[in-house]
Design a protein around this motif. Structure first.
Motif, mmCIF file in Angstrom:
data_model
loop_
_atom_site.group_PDB
_atom_site.id
_atom_site.type_symbol
_atom_site.label_atom_id
_atom_site.label_comp_id
_atom_site.label_asym_id
_atom_site.label_seq_id
_atom_site.Cartn_x
_atom_site.Cartn_y
_atom_site.Cartn_z
ATOM 1 N N LEU A 87 -4.638 12.654 -20.825
ATOM 2 C CA LEU A 87 -5.260 11.407 -21.259
ATOM 3 C C LEU A 87 -6.292 10.922 -20.248
ATOM 4 N N LEU A 88 -5.926 10.945 -18.967
ATOM 5 C CA LEU A 88 -6.846 10.481 -17.929
ATOM 6 C C LEU A 88 -8.068 11.388 -17.798
ATOM 7 N N SER A 89 -7.881 12.707 -18.047
ATOM 8 C CA SER A 89 -9.005 13.640 -17.931
ATOM 9 C C SER A 89 -10.092 13.346 -18.957
ATOM 10 N N ARG A 90 -9.712 12.659 -20.051
ATOM 11 C CA ARG A 90 -10.697 12.284 -21.064
ATOM 12 C C ARG A 90 -11.512 11.061 -20.652
ATOM 13 N N LYS A 91 -11.002 10.330 -19.661
ATOM 14 C CA LYS A 91 -11.662 9.110 -19.247
ATOM 15 C C LYS A 91 -12.251 9.200 -17.837
ATOM 16 N N LEU A 92 -11.796 10.190 -17.066
ATOM 17 C CA LEU A 92 -12.243 10.342 -15.679
ATOM 18 C C LEU A 92 -12.899 11.713 -15.484
ATOM 19 N N PRO A 93 -13.805 11.843 -14.518
ATOM 20 C CA PRO A 93 -14.509 13.127 -14.303
ATOM 21 C C PRO A 93 -13.699 14.115 -13.461
ATOM 22 N N PHE A 94 -12.437 14.323 -13.844
ATOM 23 C CA PHE A 94 -11.580 15.252 -13.122
ATOM 24 C C PHE A 94 -10.870 16.152 -14.122
ATOM 25 N N GLY A 95 -10.540 17.380 -13.675
ATOM 26 C CA GLY A 95 -9.819 18.305 -14.523
ATOM 27 C C GLY A 95 -8.354 17.921 -14.631
ATOM 28 N N THR A 96 -7.692 18.451 -15.659
ATOM 29 C CA THR A 96 -6.276 18.153 -15.891
ATOM 30 C C THR A 96 -5.422 18.576 -14.707
ATOM 31 N N SER A 97 -5.653 19.789 -14.198
ATOM 32 C CA SER A 97 -4.826 20.292 -13.098
ATOM 33 C C SER A 97 -4.984 19.446 -11.837
ATOM 34 N N ASP A 98 -6.210 18.925 -11.570
ATOM 35 C CA ASP A 98 -6.434 18.088 -10.390
ATOM 36 C C ASP A 98 -5.680 16.762 -10.515
ATOM 37 N N LEU A 99 -5.696 16.184 -11.716
ATOM 38 C CA LEU A 99 -4.997 14.922 -11.931
ATOM 39 C C LEU A 99 -3.486 15.106 -11.857
ATOM 40 N N ILE A 100 -2.992 16.227 -12.363
ATOM 41 C CA ILE A 100 -1.558 16.511 -12.266
ATOM 42 C C ILE A 100 -1.134 16.559 -10.807
ATOM 43 N N LEU A 101 -1.937 17.211 -9.989
ATOM 44 C CA LEU A 101 -1.617 17.331 -8.567
ATOM 45 C C LEU A 101 -1.627 15.960 -7.893
ATOM 46 N N PHE A 102 -2.603 15.127 -8.214
ATOM 47 C CA PHE A 102 -2.696 13.796 -7.614
ATOM 48 C C PHE A 102 -1.501 12.925 -8.011
#
Length: 287
Positions: free
Chosen positions: A149-164
């Motif tokens: 969901l966040l990857s659709r709104k932020l300029p980051f990949g899914t895997s990067d957001l999962i790690l964060f």
């Protein structure tokens, strides 16, 4: 193709995707029960919180995985779509049931006590399983849904957001497995995130090359003759100069990138070039 055939085709594709997600859940459960948990290493996300909760309360891991993911499933349904929510329910159910079935499975021989092997092997296994689910439109963990969901709104990949997002989870993990266990968990999940990225983005390693040049015909000919790749052409205009150019686009593999740069240098050293990663290539004669 008729509407009836198209409907059957969609149902078949949905079934196949669901089957792959179930397999992904099974693989992830194996990585947890046969590698990570027996060596006091946790997973990340809701699964990691479930592992901590299981250690605290003695409740079965599969039960906690199912319960704690309910709010995230609802979030996925409301924000992403019914199809994603259904596939994610299938994946999470598969993970929950598989962990219960494999609770007493023997640990993989030869890696007990070896920090490096545990983190690498465990990270690869769970990353492969979770990557299969994400690539096929589902998720095995509520954190994955939130990251999608966040990857659709932020300029980051899914895997990067999962790690964060999992950085906060590992703080909780440290209360059960200690600082060493939390660090090992973080390393294992970092490896898993890279495997997730690899599976999610694909193995083709293709790139799209955009070339704005005044020598479009010569560029197309050289790319065809020396690389065997076809091109498409688009007319573009300079925003300030108002000059008209032709933009040449070609899809190449990573191994052909250096040769493409040589072609561009030979034909038009002043060409403006942009290169983009390509997740997937379908149809046409690319292969």
């Amino acid at each position: 193709m008729s509407k009836a055939q198209s409907k059957i085709s969609r149902k078949t594709m949905f079934f196949l995707r669901g089957l792959i997600i179930v397999i992904g859940g099974f693989i992830t459960a194996y990585g947890l029960e046969a590698v990570l948990i027996p060596n006091s290493v946790s997973d990340g996300g809701v699964t990691g919180l479930s592992i901590v909760g299981s250690q605290w309360t003695g409740l079965p891991l599969g039960v906690l995985i199912a319960i704690l993911n309910i709010p995230f499933i609802y979030l996925g349904y409301k924000q992403i779509g019914k199809g994603f929510a259904l596939l994610s329910i299938l994946g999470i159910a598969s993970l929950a049931i598989s962990t219960s079935m494999m609770h007493h499975i023997p640990t993989i021989v030869g890696i007990e006590g070896d920090t490096l092997l545990v983190t690498v092997v465990g990270g690869i296994i769970i990353g492969f399983g979770m990557g299969l689910a994400l690539r096929n439109g589902g998720a095995l963990d509520g954190i994955d849904m939130l990251a999608v969901l966040l990857s659709r709104k932020l300029p980051f990949g899914t895997s990067d957001l999962i790690l964060f997002l999992n950085l906060f989870v590992f703080i909780v993990v440290s209360t059960v497995f200690g600082l060493r266990g939390a660090l090992m968990s973080g390393i294992a999940y970092f490896i898993a995130s890279k495997v997730i990225h690899l599976i999610e983005e694909g193995l083709s390693s293709t790139k799209a090359v955009y070339i704005i040049t005044g020598y479009a015909d010569e560029m197309i000919k050289e790319i065809r003759d020396r690389l065997g790749r076809s091109c498409t052409v688009q007319h573009v205009e300079g925003g300030y100069s108002k000059k008209e150019f032709r933009q040449v686009k070609s899809i190449i593999t990573r191994l052909e990138e250096s040769q493409m740069k040589e072609i561009i240098q030979d034909v038009d050293p002043e060409a403006f070039i942009t290169v983009h990663e390509v997740t997937e290539v379908r149809c046409g004669n690319f292969d």
